[in-house]
Design a protein around this motif. Structure first.
Motif, PDB file in Angstrom:
ATOM      1  N   ARG A 237      43.489  56.472  46.167  1.00  0.00           N
ATOM      2  CA  ARG A 237      42.402  56.942  46.623  1.00  0.00           C
ATOM      3  C   ARG A 237      41.363  55.663  46.604  1.00  0.00           C
ATOM      4  NH1 ARG A 237      42.823  60.504  49.212  1.00  0.00           N
ATOM      5  NH2 ARG A 237      40.371  60.721  49.137  1.00  0.00           N
ATOM      6  N   ALA A 238      41.506  54.814  45.883  1.00  0.00           N
ATOM      7  CA  ALA A 238      40.560  53.503  46.105  1.00  0.00           C
ATOM      8  C   ALA A 238      40.709  52.885  47.399  1.00  0.00           C
ATOM      9  CB  ALA A 238      40.764  52.612  44.999  1.00  0.00           C
ATOM     10  N   LEU A 241      39.160  55.413  49.995  1.00  0.00           N
ATOM     11  CA  LEU A 241      37.544  55.027  49.910  1.00  0.00           C
ATOM     12  C   LEU A 241      36.953  53.832  50.454  1.00  0.00           C
ATOM     13  CD1 LEU A 241      36.946  56.527  46.260  1.00  0.00           C
ATOM     14  CD2 LEU A 241      36.018  57.584  48.374  1.00  0.00           C
ATOM     15  N   THR A 242      37.750  52.743  50.240  1.00  0.00           N
ATOM     16  CA  THR A 242      37.453  51.541  50.660  1.00  0.00           C
ATOM     17  C   THR A 242      37.570  51.469  52.488  1.00  0.00           C
ATOM     18  OG1 THR A 242      38.405  50.190  49.084  1.00  0.00           O
ATOM     19  CG2 THR A 242      38.135  49.026  50.828  1.00  0.00           C
ATOM     20  N   GLN A 265      32.176  54.249  44.418  1.00  0.00           N
ATOM     21  CA  GLN A 265      32.699  53.797  43.123  1.00  0.00           C
ATOM     22  C   GLN A 265      32.636  54.953  41.791  1.00  0.00           C
ATOM     23  OE1 GLN A 265      34.446  51.563  42.054  1.00  0.00           O
ATOM     24  NE2 GLN A 265      33.373  49.680  42.009  1.00  0.00           N
ATOM     25  N   ASN A 268      35.360  57.090  42.808  1.00  0.00           N
ATOM     26  CA  ASN A 268      36.770  56.629  42.352  1.00  0.00           C
ATOM     27  C   ASN A 268      36.901  56.426  40.913  1.00  0.00           C
ATOM     28  OD1 ASN A 268      39.255  55.069  43.510  1.00  0.00           O
ATOM     29  ND2 ASN A 268      38.414  53.622  42.329  1.00  0.00           N
ATOM     30  N   THR A 271      39.288  58.692  38.995  1.00  0.00           N
ATOM     31  CA  THR A 271      40.646  58.917  39.337  1.00  0.00           C
ATOM     32  C   THR A 271      41.654  58.620  38.240  1.00  0.00           C
ATOM     33  OG1 THR A 271      40.852  56.846  40.189  1.00  0.00           O
ATOM     34  CG2 THR A 271      40.279  58.882  41.764  1.00  0.00           C
ATOM     35  N   ALA A 274      42.066  54.595  38.494  1.00  0.00           N
ATOM     36  CA  ALA A 274      41.099  53.621  38.220  1.00  0.00           C
ATOM     37  C   ALA A 274      41.086  53.622  36.826  1.00  0.00           C
ATOM     38  CB  ALA A 274      39.696  54.430  38.430  1.00  0.00           C
TER      39      ALA A 274
END
Length: 292
Positions: A237-238, A241-242, A265, A268, A271, A274
């Motif tokens: 997911r990070a 999103l990036t 952020q 994220n 999650t 994270a």
């Protein structure tokens, strides 16, 4: 929008053979566009080498569908697009489009075809929620080049070439070419490629910034697999999103980009990955990401 001619003969290479070909008597399309999932990686393989993997309408639709499925499938955490034979993709093959024989062309038909076709294919790559790697095994021309350029990372075999073939046919680039290239290499270099339509060898493409890495053809699958599997064990997911932040930043002002960054952020940090990343740092251990 038109199919490009088959480029000159080049060394042959084959895409990874992770599973036996489906029975073409059941669905020939599953043979023309192979699909397997291995270690969290969705492999989409163009398999029409006799046509240098020029994409018909049906084949394009299958690629779009597979990219959509990759976004929705939590077990898929990275995607590789590659091909079989001497070429990556020689462009669009309009012979596979829905029949329009006897129908009079009306204003808007061409624009509609582009929007529903080549642009949807490129958008499917850009909008895929998983990182997409192009493993370019040979010549990529026209929409085939744009398919590669839309990917998040591009690995090319040494003999691969990229051709903005449209000007050779008196056509305007489609499939997002005039959108993608200036963002990758700047407007002047993009104009040079599009105005002249010269073939760009893989090494030159790497120097320009169109390609991340060039490898010997026999190492292409290995290089793509290594990168894809590294992505597949990462914080999915990070990474998604990036990808969204980077793609959106090219059209955003600083305030909009910074706001999007803060929102990403915020999302994220909810999650599990994270939380795992922070915990592993505190506990001095290697994180184990689950993709959610």
């Amino acid at each position: 929008m038109t199919a490009s001619p088959a480029p000159e003969t080049e060394p042959n290479t084959h895409a990874p053979g992770r599973a036996p070909d489906p029975d073409p008597a059941i669905d020939p399309l599953t043979t023309l566009i192979r699909h397997t999932t291995d270690n969290g990686v969705s492999w989409i393989t163009l398999n029409r080498p006799e046509a240098m993997n020029a994409l018909t309408w049906e084949q394009r639709e299958r690629v779009i569908a597979l990219l959509g499925e990759a976004s929705a499938d939590p077990d898929v955490r990275a995607v590789v697009i590659t091909a079989v034979g001497k070429g990556f993709c020689a462009g669009a093959d309009l012979r596979g489009a829905p029949a329009t024989a006897g129908q009079e062309r009306v204003a808007g038909d061409v624009a509609r075809t582009i929007k529903r076709g080549a642009q949807r294919l490129v958008s499917a790559v850009l909008d895929c929620e998983k990182p997409v790697i192009a493993a370019v095994n040979g010549t990529a021309a026209g929409i085939g080049a744009h398919l590669a350029f839309a990917c998040d990372l591009v690995i090319a075999a040494e003999h691969a070439r990229f051709i903005e073939v449209f000007v050779r046919r008196g056509l305007v680039p489609d499939g997002g070419g005039a959108y993608l290239l200036p963002r990758l290499i700047g407007p002047q270099r993009a104009k040079e490629l599009m105005f002249f339509g010269d073939a760009v060898p893989a090494a030159d493409a790497e120097r320009m910034g169109l390609v991340n890495r060039v490898v010997p053809v026999e190492e292409l699958e290995k290089a793509a697999r290594e990168w894809a599997e590294r992505l597949a064990v990462g914080p999915t997911r990070a990474i998604a999103l990036t990808k969204q932040l980077v793609n959106a930043s090219l059209e955003a002002d600083r305030a909009t980009a910074f706001a999007a960054e803060a929102a990403a952020q915020e999302i994220n940090m909810t999650t599990a990955d994270a939380r795992e990343g922070v915990a592993s740092f505190v506990e001095h251990r290697t994180p184990t990401y689950r993709g959610h």
